[in-house]
Design an enzyme around this catalytic site. Sequence first.
Site, PDB file in Angstrom:
ATOM      1  N   ARG A 117      46.685  34.444 -11.746  1.00  0.00           N
ATOM      2  CA  ARG A 117      45.535  34.170 -10.871  1.00  0.00           C
ATOM      3  C   ARG A 117      45.957  33.192  -9.787  1.00  0.00           C
ATOM      4  O   ARG A 117      47.095  32.725  -9.776  1.00  0.00           O
ATOM      5  CB  ARG A 117      44.402  33.570 -11.687  1.00  0.00           C
ATOM      6  CG  ARG A 117      44.847  32.281 -12.367  1.00  0.00           C
ATOM      7  CD  ARG A 117      43.706  31.543 -13.019  1.00  0.00           C
ATOM      8  NE  ARG A 117      44.206  30.328 -13.643  1.00  0.00           N
ATOM      9  CZ  ARG A 117      43.443  29.403 -14.173  1.00  0.00           C
ATOM     10  NH1 ARG A 117      42.141  29.540 -14.190  1.00  0.00           N
ATOM     11  NH2 ARG A 117      43.958  28.323 -14.709  1.00  0.00           N
ATOM     12  N   ASN A 155      38.295  29.600  -6.716  1.00  0.00           N
ATOM     13  CA  ASN A 155      38.559  28.594  -7.739  1.00  0.00           C
ATOM     14  C   ASN A 155      39.866  27.898  -7.415  1.00  0.00           C
ATOM     15  O   ASN A 155      40.891  28.545  -7.209  1.00  0.00           O
ATOM     16  CB  ASN A 155      38.675  29.232  -9.127  1.00  0.00           C
ATOM     17  CG  ASN A 155      38.640  28.205 -10.230  1.00  0.00           C
ATOM     18  OD1 ASN A 155      37.615  27.552 -10.441  1.00  0.00           O
ATOM     19  ND2 ASN A 155      39.751  28.028 -10.931  1.00  0.00           N
ATOM     20  N   GLU A 156      39.810  26.596  -7.309  1.00  0.00           N
ATOM     21  CA  GLU A 156      41.029  25.794  -7.128  1.00  0.00           C
ATOM     22  C   GLU A 156      42.017  26.457  -6.161  1.00  0.00           C
ATOM     23  O   GLU A 156      43.142  26.799  -6.530  1.00  0.00           O
ATOM     24  CB  GLU A 156      41.693  25.520  -8.482  1.00  0.00           C
ATOM     25  CG  GLU A 156      40.838  24.649  -9.368  1.00  0.00           C
ATOM     26  CD  GLU A 156      41.560  24.171 -10.624  1.00  0.00           C
ATOM     27  OE1 GLU A 156      42.580  24.773 -10.992  1.00  0.00           O
ATOM     28  OE2 GLU A 156      41.091  23.191 -11.235  1.00  0.00           O
ATOM     29  N   CYS A 163      54.841  35.830   3.125  1.00  0.00           N
ATOM     30  CA  CYS A 163      54.992  37.230   3.557  1.00  0.00           C
ATOM     31  C   CYS A 163      55.049  37.316   5.084  1.00  0.00           C
ATOM     32  O   CYS A 163      54.870  36.320   5.791  1.00  0.00           O
ATOM     33  CB  CYS A 163      53.829  38.060   3.020  1.00  0.00           C
ATOM     34  SG  CYS A 163      52.282  37.765   3.906  1.00  0.00           S
ATOM     35  N   CYS A 166      52.013  36.055   6.894  1.00  0.00           N
ATOM     36  CA  CYS A 166      51.953  34.583   6.955  1.00  0.00           C
ATOM     37  C   CYS A 166      52.977  34.043   7.957  1.00  0.00           C
ATOM     38  O   CYS A 166      52.693  33.099   8.701  1.00  0.00           O
ATOM     39  CB  CYS A 166      52.160  33.980   5.570  1.00  0.00           C
ATOM     40  SG  CYS A 166      50.748  34.269   4.476  1.00  0.00           S
ATOM     41  N   GLU A 312      34.595  20.489 -13.405  1.00  0.00           N
ATOM     42  CA  GLU A 312      35.240  20.821 -14.681  1.00  0.00           C
ATOM     43  C   GLU A 312      35.775  19.550 -15.329  1.00  0.00           C
ATOM     44  O   GLU A 312      36.255  18.638 -14.630  1.00  0.00           O
ATOM     45  CB  GLU A 312      36.444  21.753 -14.481  1.00  0.00           C
ATOM     46  CG  GLU A 312      36.133  23.152 -14.037  1.00  0.00           C
ATOM     47  CD  GLU A 312      37.406  23.986 -13.892  1.00  0.00           C
ATOM     48  OE1 GLU A 312      38.431  23.674 -14.539  1.00  0.00           O
ATOM     49  OE2 GLU A 312      37.378  24.943 -13.111  1.00  0.00           O
ATOM     50  N   LYS A 361      42.678  30.680 -24.893  1.00  0.00           N
ATOM     51  CA  LYS A 361      41.892  30.777 -26.128  1.00  0.00           C
ATOM     52  C   LYS A 361      41.976  29.517 -26.982  1.00  0.00           C
ATOM     53  O   LYS A 361      41.165  29.312 -27.867  1.00  0.00           O
ATOM     54  CB  LYS A 361      42.274  32.014 -26.930  1.00  0.00           C
ATOM     55  CG  LYS A 361      43.708  32.087 -27.410  1.00  0.00           C
ATOM     56  CD  LYS A 361      43.910  33.371 -28.221  1.00  0.00           C
ATOM     57  CE  LYS A 361      45.337  33.572 -28.655  1.00  0.00           C
ATOM     58  NZ  LYS A 361      46.237  33.892 -27.526  1.00  0.00           N
ATOM     59  N   HIS A 363      42.068  26.464 -25.408  1.00  0.00           N
ATOM     60  CA  HIS A 363      41.585  25.359 -24.573  1.00  0.00           C
ATOM     61  C   HIS A 363      40.235  24.894 -25.118  1.00  0.00           C
ATOM     62  O   HIS A 363      39.409  25.707 -25.537  1.00  0.00           O
ATOM     63  CB  HIS A 363      41.418  25.847 -23.130  1.00  0.00           C
ATOM     64  CG  HIS A 363      41.198  24.739 -22.137  1.00  0.00           C
ATOM     65  ND1 HIS A 363      40.015  24.034 -22.073  1.00  0.00           N
ATOM     66  CD2 HIS A 363      42.002  24.217 -21.187  1.00  0.00           C
ATOM     67  CE1 HIS A 363      40.123  23.120 -21.110  1.00  0.00           C
ATOM     68  NE2 HIS A 363      41.321  23.213 -20.558  1.00  0.00           N
TER      69      HIS A 363
HETATM   70  C1  GAL Z   1      41.283  24.507 -14.260  1.00  0.00           C
HETATM   71  C2  GAL Z   1      40.812  25.914 -13.897  1.00  0.00           C
HETATM   72  C3  GAL Z   1      40.041  26.529 -15.035  1.00  0.00           C
HETATM   73  C4  GAL Z   1      40.774  26.349 -16.338  1.00  0.00           C
HETATM   74  C5  GAL Z   1      41.046  24.878 -16.562  1.00  0.00           C
HETATM   75  C6  GAL Z   1      41.773  24.599 -17.854  1.00  0.00           C
HETATM   76  O1  GAL Z   1      42.314  24.082 -13.432  1.00  0.00           O
HETATM   77  O2  GAL Z   1      39.982  25.869 -12.760  1.00  0.00           O
HETATM   78  O3  GAL Z   1      39.833  27.905 -14.771  1.00  0.00           O
HETATM   79  O4  GAL Z   1      41.963  27.065 -16.301  1.00  0.00           O
HETATM   80  O5  GAL Z   1      41.853  24.419 -15.512  1.00  0.00           O
HETATM   81  O6  GAL Z   1      41.994  23.216 -18.010  1.00  0.00           O
END
Ligand code: GAL
Length: 688
Positions: A117, A155-156, A163, A166, A312, A361, A363
Site C-alpha cells: 500500500r 492515508n499517510e 517514473c 515524475c 490513530e 492481525k 496489531h
Molecule cells: C499507521 C497506518 C495504519 C496502520 C497503523 C499500524 O501508520 O496508517 O493503517 O497500519 O500504522 O500501527
Amino acid sequence: MKNPQPTLTLDRLWHGGDYNPEQWLDTPEVWDEDLRLMKLAHVNEATVGVFSWATLEPEEGRFAFEWLDAVMDRLARNGIDVVLATPSGARPAWLAQRYPEVLRVSPDRQRELFGERHNHCPTSPVYRRLCQRINRALAERYGRHPALKLWHVSNEYGGECHCDFCQNAFRAWLQRRYGTLERLNQAWWTRFWSHTYTSWDQIESPSPRGMRSLHGLNLDWKRFVTEQTLAFMQDEIAPLRELTPQVPITTNFMGTYPGLNYWRFADTLDVISWDNYPRWHAQGSDVDLASSVAFLHDLARSFKHQPFLMMESTPSTTNWMTVSKLKRPGMHRLSSLQAVAHGSDSVQYFQWRKSRGGPEKFHGAVVDHAGHERTRVFADVAEVGEVLEKLRPVAGSQILSSVAILYDWENRWAIDDAMGPRRDGRDYQPTCEAHHRALWRLGVMTDVINMDQDFSRYRLLVAPMLYMVREGVAERLEAYVRDGGTVVLTYWSGVADATDLCFIGGAPGPLKRLLGLWVEEIDAITEDDANVWVMEPDNSLNLHGTYGVRQLCERIHPETADVLARYGADFYAGEPAMTVNRWGAGAAYYLAARTDQRFLNNFYAALARELHLPSAVPFPLPEGVSATVRVRGAQQWTFLMNFSAEPREVHLGDAARHEVVSDRWLGGAVTVPPYGVLVLEAESPSHP
Ligand code: GAL
C-alpha cells in the site's frame, strides 16, 4: 471569491478509530457485536473506508456501495460520527493489472509489482482520474449522509516515484522555478565535478545509481515530491469540495515524517490530524519520550493554530516495532489524555477490531481475537471513553503559547544531507526537542513552527541549528527582535541559503548583524572529548558554574554581543561560547556549542523569569510531571500528567479546584499517582 473553508466543530471529544466492517461481510453477527461493543467502549466516532477500494469498486466502473450504505446508516442510528476515507492508500489488483503506470518506480528505476500500500505514482494521470472518479461517487452518495462529519483523504501520504511521468513533471517544475539552465546550474553549483547541465532532459531525480550528492538537486527533488503529493491530494479533494463544500477535510500526518514538508499541506486541509505511536517503556525514559511526543502534538496544533485530531494510536501495542511492550497500567489513559492536553479533540485508534488475517492481525485493537469485552485493553479503552465524556466541554478549546520553537523541514533536509561537520550526531530534531523539553518541564506552552510563520505572536523564539536561512528570514528575525522579541540561536546557523549554497562572508551569514558576532570555525569533537563552558561572573541571566558541552563547538568572535560564557578546556579555553546581543527592544542569544540538558533547563528557567513566560501552573513541576492549559474564554482546564513510574506530589494552593476525572475537589498537597493524570477546572459555579 473563494468559499470559506469549513471547520470541524465538535461538541464532544471524539473517541473511536479505524473501523473495517468490510473484512466481516460474511459474518453479520460481527457487525452487531461491533455496535454493542462500541457502546460499551464509549465510542462516538468511526473512521471508515481507509483501505476499501477493492470492496467499493470490485471491477472497473462497477461500484458496490450497499455494504457501506448499511454501515453508514447503522452508525448514524447509533449516534456514531463517521470520518469517511477516500481509498487511494491502496488499490485493487485489477487496477494495477490494467494500468501498470500507477505502480511506483523506485530510485534505482525499477517498477514495483502490485502489492502492499502507500505506493502509487502521484503523477500518473490515470491514477488521478480513477481516484477522482471514486471520490466523486463517494461524495455523491454520502455527501448529505447524517453520519458524515469529516473526509479523510487517502492515508499517510508518503514516498516518492521516479517514473518518466515524475521525471518530466520534475523538469517542468524546475523550469518554472529557475527559468534558465544557467540559473539552475548556478543554484546547484554544478561546475563542481563537471556536473553542468546543458539541456533540461539531462536532469534526473537523485538515484543510488546516479547523482546523489548534489545538494541543490536533492533539496529541490524533496520540494518537488512535496508539491507533487500536494497536487495529488488537491486533485483528490476537488470533487469533494465541489459536491460537499460543507464537509471539512483532513489527512493523517506522521509526526515529522521526513519525506514531506507538511507545512505545505496545512492551508488546503481544514483540520490537521496525525498518527501517534510512541514506544512506551522500551526506549530510554518514558519521561523523555513523553516530551518528544509533546513536541509532535505541539507541531500538529501549530500547523493551523487550532485543535487537531489524534487520528490513530494503538489501544495496546503495535506489530511493527522491534519490540512493542504492553502499556503498563495507567499508560493508555495517560498517553491518550496527553494528546488532549496538547490540543487534540480526539483519541482515535488503529484499530477497532483485530483482523483475522493480513499483516496487521497481531496489531493491537480495541476488540481482540477473543471477540469480547473482558480484556484489560477493552477496559482501558472504555475508561478513556468515559473520561472523554467528562471532558466534553474541552472540545474546541485552545492553547495559547508564548514561545515557539522553529523546526523547519527544508532546514532539516539540508542538515541531514550535509557532508560535515560530522557524519553522525548532527541531530537536528533531537536538538529542537531538547530545547522544547526544557520549556515542557516548566509548563511553558510552546508552538512548533517553521521559518515562514509569523513570529510576532511569541515572546520567545527558539531556532536551534538554523543552518538554512531562506530569503527574507534574517530581516524578519531582526524586525522581531527590534520590536521586543527574544530569539535563541545556536551553533551551525546562518550557513547556507535555500539551495544550500554557503553564505560568502561565512557563518552566521545574514544573521551576523542580529547576533553581533562571526563564526571562525566549528569543532566536531568525539564523545570522549567533552568540553565545558563556564558562565561569566555577574552575567545578565544570573547563571553560575560550568556546564558540559559536546559534539559541536564553534569558535566565535563577538563584535557587538556580550559574552555570557566561555569555553573551559582545549585550545580555545577562555574563548566566548555563549553571547547575547541587545538589539532594539529585544535580545538575540547565541549558544555556540551543544550543551547538556541541565544547561538548557537552567537557561530556559532564567529566560522564563526574565520574560515572564506564563506557565500552566504557578508551582514548580516535579521531575516527570508535565502541565498544559486549554482555554475557552474564562474556562480553563489544567492537565497535570505524571509520566514517571513513581508518585509525585504537587502543591495546588489553598483554594480547592475541581478535578474532572475523579470528580473530586482538590487543594494543598496532592499526589499524582504513577502514570496518573489530573484535569483541574478553573472555576465552577457549583464550588461548595
Ligand atoms: C499507521 C497506518 C495504519 C496502520 C497503523 C499500524 O501508520 O496508517 O493503517 O497500519 O500504522 O500501527
